[in-house]
Design a protein around this motif. Structure first.
Motif, PDB file in Angstrom:
ATOM      1  N   SER A 110     -23.786  18.223  38.825  1.00  0.00           N
ATOM      2  CA  SER A 110     -25.132  17.839  39.277  1.00  0.00           C
ATOM      3  C   SER A 110     -25.283  16.337  39.092  1.00  0.00           C
ATOM      4  O   SER A 110     -24.894  15.773  38.065  1.00  0.00           O
ATOM      5  CB  SER A 110     -26.207  18.586  38.493  1.00  0.00           C
ATOM      6  N   THR A 111     -25.823  15.669  40.104  1.00  0.00           N
ATOM      7  CA  THR A 111     -25.964  14.213  40.064  1.00  0.00           C
ATOM      8  C   THR A 111     -27.404  13.813  40.342  1.00  0.00           C
ATOM      9  O   THR A 111     -28.162  14.535  40.999  1.00  0.00           O
ATOM     10  CB  THR A 111     -25.051  13.538  41.100  1.00  0.00           C
ATOM     11  N   PHE A 112     -27.758  12.644  39.836  1.00  0.00           N
ATOM     12  CA  PHE A 112     -29.120  12.131  40.010  1.00  0.00           C
ATOM     13  C   PHE A 112     -29.083  10.614  39.985  1.00  0.00           C
ATOM     14  O   PHE A 112     -28.679  10.010  39.006  1.00  0.00           O
ATOM     15  CB  PHE A 112     -30.029  12.650  38.890  1.00  0.00           C
ATOM     16  N   ASN A 113     -29.457  10.000  41.111  1.00  0.00           N
ATOM     17  CA  ASN A 113     -29.505   8.534  41.230  1.00  0.00           C
ATOM     18  C   ASN A 113     -28.167   7.884  40.889  1.00  0.00           C
ATOM     19  O   ASN A 113     -28.081   6.995  40.038  1.00  0.00           O
ATOM     20  CB  ASN A 113     -30.613   7.948  40.351  1.00  0.00           C
ATOM     21  N   VAL A 114     -27.136   8.321  41.583  1.00  0.00           N
ATOM     22  CA  VAL A 114     -25.792   7.765  41.374  1.00  0.00           C
ATOM     23  C   VAL A 114     -25.706   6.365  41.953  1.00  0.00           C
ATOM     24  O   VAL A 114     -26.196   6.094  43.052  1.00  0.00           O
ATOM     25  CB  VAL A 114     -24.738   8.668  42.039  1.00  0.00           C
ATOM     26  N   GLN A 172     -21.625   8.208  36.626  1.00  0.00           N
ATOM     27  CA  GLN A 172     -21.614   9.538  37.241  1.00  0.00           C
ATOM     28  C   GLN A 172     -20.524   9.626  38.312  1.00  0.00           C
ATOM     29  O   GLN A 172     -19.845  10.646  38.448  1.00  0.00           O
ATOM     30  CB  GLN A 172     -22.972   9.859  37.849  1.00  0.00           C
ATOM     31  N   ALA A 173     -20.359   8.532  39.066  1.00  0.00           N
ATOM     32  CA  ALA A 173     -19.284   8.496  40.053  1.00  0.00           C
ATOM     33  C   ALA A 173     -17.921   8.549  39.363  1.00  0.00           C
ATOM     34  O   ALA A 173     -16.982   9.199  39.857  1.00  0.00           O
ATOM     35  CB  ALA A 173     -19.400   7.232  40.912  1.00  0.00           C
ATOM     36  N   ASN A 174     -17.795   7.897  38.212  1.00  0.00           N
ATOM     37  CA  ASN A 174     -16.537   7.923  37.462  1.00  0.00           C
ATOM     38  C   ASN A 174     -16.209   9.337  36.973  1.00  0.00           C
ATOM     39  O   ASN A 174     -15.038   9.747  36.958  1.00  0.00           O
ATOM     40  CB  ASN A 174     -16.618   6.978  36.257  1.00  0.00           C
TER      41      ASN A 174
END
Length: 598
Positions: free
Chosen positions: A504-508, A514-516
């Motif tokens: 789950s991602t938020f404001n990448v 988070q991208a890493n």
């Protein structure tokens, strides 16, 4: 200063025989007249028809009472007469009184706005009692409002029905669903004694980095946004609440949050007409009761660089004269830094009224603002006729929405809040909003062992529960919004041997932590699915994932829908309501893009 008491007989008169209920887009609202009849006790003198009620009421009011009507503030306390020590101290500091009931009686404000941190708002019965208590203390019925946009901006949480929000609705492409959702939401709000909602958001989100709008917008296409805005205006009103389209003249292309700074919109006047204006035009045509101003500079519309809230060319020249809006113009919160950067708290309220605003939302120092407006009338900077024009609009709004005739609500009406059919509607919207952006055949996964990792402790936990309910073996490992090397290493280790990893991602951000995390999971040869639970723009920074989904929301309904999409219990049908640009500036995923399992 205690305002003179107003006549309850005058206040409760609830009908108009055509004379003066002009609100929203220039339309003459006849709704107030239609509300009389079977619900009124025959011969009740307090409900006597008065065709000129607005003018009669206005003539009976002192200047102090009129000025009080121009304000909407928040009070502390879970009840109107709360004696909780913290609430009393906060009210004394901000308002000079002990509780909300005393404030309403002393200053006759036009409205009260609710916040969970000030008023609790966890129990519908408590909310009803608060609302009724405030109304019973008022000589003139109040607007009782909140920000219930749903999705990321929601003040009253469960057990009220939690709709996914604006951008998920945009992803369904279904304006009728938006209309029905707004009607249900309005019905629940009115059942709890609220009669005004600061929604819908009419901003067209054309800046992927916008820090304050994002998924609060229905999308980046002005025509589509206009349709959704109009649908929600009529829906909320059908549910019994007044609406406020926001944030005029358009907050969808800002890189600064107006809560903490003063954004600048660089659109030309032509771009404003093409991008920003259509949803507000649609809201006005649909009969919007209010329009909320934005604390933004818009040089092409006012080269003085005053914030729109304080700009006569924008509020009067554009909104009133050009777009023909005759309803109530309300400011965004005057506590926000965007409107306070150049002018003091004593000048802002007066300048806003001079610019064309009718209602002043949440001045940081109420007594200072109240006295400043009174002082401006006494000095001649503001005329009483100008004050009358705003109060006239506010009275007409309250009359047209039935607030004058029925300010309180039946406590038993809260049975409708969170009704099963309402929850089913929210779940259906969530199901139809899930957007599959990319898939190499990894999805759907009908059985297997899954690791849920990434952003959000509650999000990962709820998604894990939902996947388990769909028959998968699922475990959660939160890494947060900025995972360090150790957290990423732990996630990779926990993912080994799994049939799927859901991140789950938020404001990448491009190249961000988070991208890493996603990159390291892919480097380890693991099957990775990313799920953007905020804006869909995350997907542009997560290249290489086996599958990518957008939910636009982390509500319970949206996470349950995500689990159903991952397992194939539903076939994703949502489409992007915005363009998702790649880091190169090209479009990674275009507006209207959406895959399915066919």
């Amino acid at each position: 200063m205690r305002s003179p008491k107003l006549s309850r007989k005058t206040v409760l008169a609830s009908s108009v025989a055509g004379a003066f209920a002009v609100v929203g887009g220039g339309a003459v609202i006849a709704e107030a007249a239609s509300r009389r009849g079977e619900d009124e006790p025959e011969g009740d003198p307090t409900m006597e028809a008065t065709p000129d009620w607005v003018e009669t009421q206005l003539a009976s009011m002192s200047l102090q009472a009129k000025v009080g009507q121009l304000f909407m503030v928040y009070v502390h306390g879970e009840s109107a007469d709360s004696d909780h020590a913290d609430a009393v101290a906060s009210n004394r500091q901000r308002l000079g009184v002990d509780d909300g009931a005393a404030f309403v009686a002393d200053f006759a404000p036009g409205g009260i706005i609710y916040f969970d941190w000030a008023n609790g708002l966890t129990d519908p019965d408590q909310i009803v009692a608060l609302s009724n208590g405030l109304q019973e203390a008022a000589d003139l019925p109040l607007l009782i409002a909140t920000d219930q946009e749903y999705g990321t901006v929601v003040r009253i949480k469960e057990p009220t029905t939690q709709f996914p929000g604006s951008m998920p609705l945009g992803a369904t492409g279904d304006t009728e669903a938006a209309n029905r959702a707004a009607e249900v939401a309005g019905t629940e709000l009115r059942a709890m004694g609220l009669n005004q909602n600061f929604a819908p958001d009419a901003d067209v989100n054309v800046d992927p980095a916008n820090p304050v709008i994002g998924v609060r917008s229905f999308g980046s296409d002005p025509e589509s946004v206009s349709g959704f805005v109009a649908a929600q205006v009529s829906g909320y009103q059908a549910g019994g609440v007044a609406v406020s389209a926001k944030h005029f003249p358009g907050h969808g292309d800002t890189g600064t949050d107006s809560h903490v700074g003063l954004p600048v919109i660089t659109h030309t006047a032509t771009e404003w007409e093409r991008i920003d204006a259509p949803p507000f035009t649609a809201a006005i045509a649909a009969g919007a009761d209010m329009v909320m101003s934005a604390h933004i500079q818009f040089p092409a519309l006012d080269d003085s660089l005053k914030p729109a809230t304080l700009s006569e060319p924008i509020l009067t020249g554009l909104l009133r004269d050009r777009l023909g809006f005759e309803g109530v113009i309300i400011t965004d919160s005057l506590e926000m830094q965007g409107v306070r950067t150049e002018y003091g708290d004593e000048r802002v309220p007066v300048m806003a009224i001079l610019a064309g605003a009718d209602m002043l939302l949440m001045p940081p120092n109420f007594k200072l603002a109240y006295d400043a407006v009174l002082g401006a009338v006494e000095s001649g900077e503001l005329t009483e006729e100008r004050i009358d024009a705003s109060v006239r609009r506010l009275l007409a709004l309250k009359l047209a929405r039935g607030i004058i005739g029925e300010p309180t609500t039946d406590p038993d009406a809260v049975d409708v809040v969170g009704a099963d059919e309402h929850l089913a509607m929210a779940a259906d919207i969530a199901d139809r909003s899930i957007t599959l952006l990319a898939n190499d055949g990894t999805l759907p996964l009908e059985a297997g062992n899954v690791l849920v990792t990434g952003w959000g402790e509650n999000t990962t936990a709820r998604l894990t529960e939902s996947l388990t309910a769909q028959g998968l073996q699922a475990e959660a490992l939160v890494t947060g919004d900025d995972p360090d090397a150790d957290a990423i290493k732990s996630a990779v280790a926990a993912a080994v041997g799994r049939d799927l990893v859901v991140v789950s991602t938020f404001n990448v951000k491009a190249g961000g932590a988070q991208a890493n995390l996603v990159a390291e999971l892919l480097k380890a040869g693991l099957p990775v699915v990313t799920a953007a639970v905020g804006t869909p723009y995350d997907a542009a920074h997560l290249g290489g994932a086996n599958a990518s989904l957008a939910t636009y929301s982390y509500t319970t309904a949206s996470l349950a829908a995500l689990a159903k999409a991952i397992t194939g219990a539903i076939n994703p049908s949502g489409v992007l309501p915005v363009d998702v640009p790649a880091a190169t500036g090209e479009i990674a995923y275009a507006l209207g893009h959406g895959l399915n399992y066919a």
